[in-house]
Design a protein around this motif. Sequence first.
Motif, PDB file in Angstrom:
ATOM      1  N   PHE A   1       0.780  -1.018  -0.132  1.00  0.00           N
ATOM      2  CA  PHE A   1       0.193  -0.427  -0.260  1.00  0.00           C
ATOM      3  C   PHE A   1       0.431   1.744   0.073  1.00  0.00           C
ATOM      4  CE2 PHE A   1      -3.203   2.785   0.953  1.00  0.00           C
ATOM      5  CZ  PHE A   1      -4.463   2.799   0.581  1.00  0.00           C
ATOM      6  N   GLU A   2       2.111   1.352   0.776  1.00  0.00           N
ATOM      7  CA  GLU A   2       3.182   2.067   0.618  1.00  0.00           C
ATOM      8  C   GLU A   2       3.694   2.562  -0.782  1.00  0.00           C
ATOM      9  OE1 GLU A   2       4.140   4.547   2.889  1.00  0.00           O
ATOM     10  OE2 GLU A   2       2.732   4.357   3.494  1.00  0.00           O
ATOM     11  N   SER A   3       3.253   1.760  -1.308  1.00  0.00           N
ATOM     12  CA  SER A   3       4.014   1.696  -2.928  1.00  0.00           C
ATOM     13  C   SER A   3       2.978   2.488  -3.691  1.00  0.00           C
ATOM     14  CB  SER A   3       4.879   0.812  -3.140  1.00  0.00           C
ATOM     15  OG  SER A   3       3.772  -0.573  -3.657  1.00  0.00           O
TER      16      SER A   3
ATOM     17  N   LYS B   1      -2.606   3.328  -9.172  1.00  0.00           N
ATOM     18  CA  LYS B   1      -1.499   1.887  -9.389  1.00  0.00           C
ATOM     19  C   LYS B   1      -1.284   1.629  -8.211  1.00  0.00           C
ATOM     20  CE  LYS B   1       2.846   0.401 -11.019  1.00  0.00           C
ATOM     21  NZ  LYS B   1       4.547   0.761 -11.502  1.00  0.00           N
ATOM     22  N   SER B   2      -2.177   0.180  -7.692  1.00  0.00           N
ATOM     23  CA  SER B   2      -1.421   0.061  -5.709  1.00  0.00           C
ATOM     24  C   SER B   2      -1.683  -2.281  -6.406  1.00  0.00           C
ATOM     25  CB  SER B   2      -3.223   0.344  -5.650  1.00  0.00           C
ATOM     26  OG  SER B   2      -2.455  -0.923  -4.307  1.00  0.00           O
ATOM     27  N   ASP B   3      -1.153  -2.580  -6.063  1.00  0.00           N
ATOM     28  CA  ASP B   3      -0.301  -3.962  -5.209  1.00  0.00           C
ATOM     29  C   ASP B   3      -1.826  -4.120  -4.747  1.00  0.00           C
ATOM     30  OD1 ASP B   3       1.523  -4.211  -6.964  1.00  0.00           O
ATOM     31  OD2 ASP B   3       2.659  -4.240  -5.624  1.00  0.00           O
ATOM     32  N   SER B   4      -1.793  -3.327  -3.459  1.00  0.00           N
ATOM     33  CA  SER B   4      -3.579  -3.542  -2.614  1.00  0.00           C
ATOM     34  C   SER B   4      -4.335  -3.410  -3.584  1.00  0.00           C
ATOM     35  CB  SER B   4      -2.951  -3.049  -1.848  1.00  0.00           C
ATOM     36  OG  SER B   4      -1.828  -3.406  -1.299  1.00  0.00           O
TER      37      SER B   4
ATOM     38  N   ASN C   1     -15.182  -7.655  -5.558  1.00  0.00           N
ATOM     39  CA  ASN C   1     -13.801  -7.438  -5.010  1.00  0.00           C
ATOM     40  C   ASN C   1     -13.347  -7.172  -6.277  1.00  0.00           C
ATOM     41  OD1 ASN C   1     -15.007  -8.581  -2.928  1.00  0.00           O
ATOM     42  ND2 ASN C   1     -15.217 -10.470  -3.663  1.00  0.00           N
ATOM     43  N   LYS C   2     -12.862  -5.599  -7.244  1.00  0.00           N
ATOM     44  CA  LYS C   2     -11.778  -5.987  -8.209  1.00  0.00           C
ATOM     45  C   LYS C   2     -10.542  -4.392  -7.606  1.00  0.00           C
ATOM     46  CE  LYS C   2     -14.274  -7.959 -12.252  1.00  0.00           C
ATOM     47  NZ  LYS C   2     -15.243  -7.935 -13.408  1.00  0.00           N
ATOM     48  N   GLY C   3     -11.623  -3.638  -6.757  1.00  0.00           N
ATOM     49  CA  GLY C   3     -10.880  -2.544  -6.474  1.00  0.00           C
ATOM     50  C   GLY C   3     -11.085  -1.732  -7.481  1.00  0.00           C
ATOM     51  N   ILE C   4     -10.962  -0.656  -7.085  1.00  0.00           N
ATOM     52  CA  ILE C   4     -10.453   0.440  -7.737  1.00  0.00           C
ATOM     53  C   ILE C   4      -9.121   0.962  -8.723  1.00  0.00           C
ATOM     54  CG2 ILE C   4     -11.225   2.941  -7.909  1.00  0.00           C
ATOM     55  CD1 ILE C   4     -13.193   2.943  -5.539  1.00  0.00           C
ATOM     56  N   LYS C   5     -10.047   1.177 -10.236  1.00  0.00           N
ATOM     57  CA  LYS C   5      -8.639   1.252 -10.957  1.00  0.00           C
ATOM     58  C   LYS C   5      -8.118   2.654 -11.515  1.00  0.00           C
ATOM     59  CE  LYS C   5      -6.986  -2.523  -9.969  1.00  0.00           C
ATOM     60  NZ  LYS C   5      -6.135  -3.254  -9.245  1.00  0.00           N
ATOM     61  N   ASN C   6      -9.370   3.329 -11.659  1.00  0.00           N
ATOM     62  CA  ASN C   6      -9.526   4.853 -12.203  1.00  0.00           C
ATOM     63  C   ASN C   6     -10.624   5.132 -11.924  1.00  0.00           C
ATOM     64  OD1 ASN C   6     -11.400   3.702 -14.627  1.00  0.00           O
ATOM     65  ND2 ASN C   6      -9.269   3.157 -15.611  1.00  0.00           N
TER      66      ASN C   6
ATOM     67  N   GLY D   1      -7.772   1.084   1.322  1.00  0.00           N
ATOM     68  CA  GLY D   1      -7.385  -0.382   1.305  1.00  0.00           C
ATOM     69  C   GLY D   1      -8.802  -1.056   2.331  1.00  0.00           C
ATOM     70  N   LYS D   2      -8.654  -1.867   1.791  1.00  0.00           N
ATOM     71  CA  LYS D   2      -9.689  -3.345   2.431  1.00  0.00           C
ATOM     72  C   LYS D   2      -8.891  -3.582   4.196  1.00  0.00           C
ATOM     73  CE  LYS D   2      -7.107  -7.298   0.133  1.00  0.00           C
ATOM     74  NZ  LYS D   2      -7.079  -8.912  -0.417  1.00  0.00           N
ATOM     75  N   ASN D   3      -7.889  -3.293   4.539  1.00  0.00           N
ATOM     76  CA  ASN D   3      -7.530  -3.579   5.253  1.00  0.00           C
ATOM     77  C   ASN D   3      -6.752  -2.177   6.122  1.00  0.00           C
ATOM     78  OD1 ASN D   3      -6.969  -6.554   5.238  1.00  0.00           O
ATOM     79  ND2 ASN D   3      -5.267  -6.347   3.912  1.00  0.00           N
ATOM     80  N   ASN D   4      -8.750  -1.412   5.684  1.00  0.00           N
ATOM     81  CA  ASN D   4      -8.536  -0.325   6.617  1.00  0.00           C
ATOM     82  C   ASN D   4      -7.095   0.390   6.868  1.00  0.00           C
ATOM     83  OD1 ASN D   4     -10.981  -0.425   7.824  1.00  0.00           O
ATOM     84  ND2 ASN D   4      -9.774  -2.108   9.476  1.00  0.00           N
ATOM     85  N   GLN D   5      -6.004   0.314   4.878  1.00  0.00           N
ATOM     86  CA  GLN D   5      -5.421   1.043   5.221  1.00  0.00           C
ATOM     87  C   GLN D   5      -5.571   2.649   4.369  1.00  0.00           C
ATOM     88  OE1 GLN D   5      -4.506  -2.219   2.237  1.00  0.00           O
ATOM     89  NE2 GLN D   5      -2.733  -2.801   3.431  1.00  0.00           N
ATOM     90  N   GLU D   6      -4.431   3.680   4.234  1.00  0.00           N
ATOM     91  CA  GLU D   6      -4.763   4.995   3.886  1.00  0.00           C
ATOM     92  C   GLU D   6      -3.528   5.344   3.542  1.00  0.00           C
ATOM     93  OE1 GLU D   6      -7.500   6.653   7.423  1.00  0.00           O
ATOM     94  OE2 GLU D   6      -9.148   5.750   6.696  1.00  0.00           O
ATOM     95  N   LYS D   7      -3.973   6.084   2.830  1.00  0.00           N
ATOM     96  CA  LYS D   7      -2.791   6.898   1.947  1.00  0.00           C
ATOM     97  C   LYS D   7      -3.610   8.309   0.854  1.00  0.00           C
ATOM     98  CE  LYS D   7       1.489   7.409  -0.465  1.00  0.00           C
ATOM     99  NZ  LYS D   7       2.627   5.648  -1.053  1.00  0.00           N
TER     100      LYS D   7
END
Length: 97
Positions: free
Chosen positions: A19-21, A36-39, A62-67, A84-90
């Motif tokens: 998520f940091e990347s 662009k995210s691996d998460s 379950n695909k996540g937001i890409k744009n 992110g899905k694990n309460n990650q924030e950036k």
Amino acid sequence: ETVTHSFNVGTLSNSEENFESTSIYPNPTNGILNIKSDSEINSVKVFDVLGKKVFTLKENSNKGIKNINLSELSKGVYFVKLEGKNNQEKTLRLVKK
């Protein structure tokens, strides 16, 4: 007198490191902003420089937001908060042309 302290330092989990990347492009943008995210990104909120929320998008699949399409926003500086899905924030700075 001598005082000794022990510290245990853990490592970040893979999901936190990924998520940091996370990044957004192109920046500055004319409208369509790519993520662009691996998460998996579940939520995007955009705030203006005064802190007012001007855009929100939540993902239901379950695909996540890409744009996201930000063509409706005025020119200026914004802050994009990705969740992110694990309460990650950036939070990233964005310039809209």
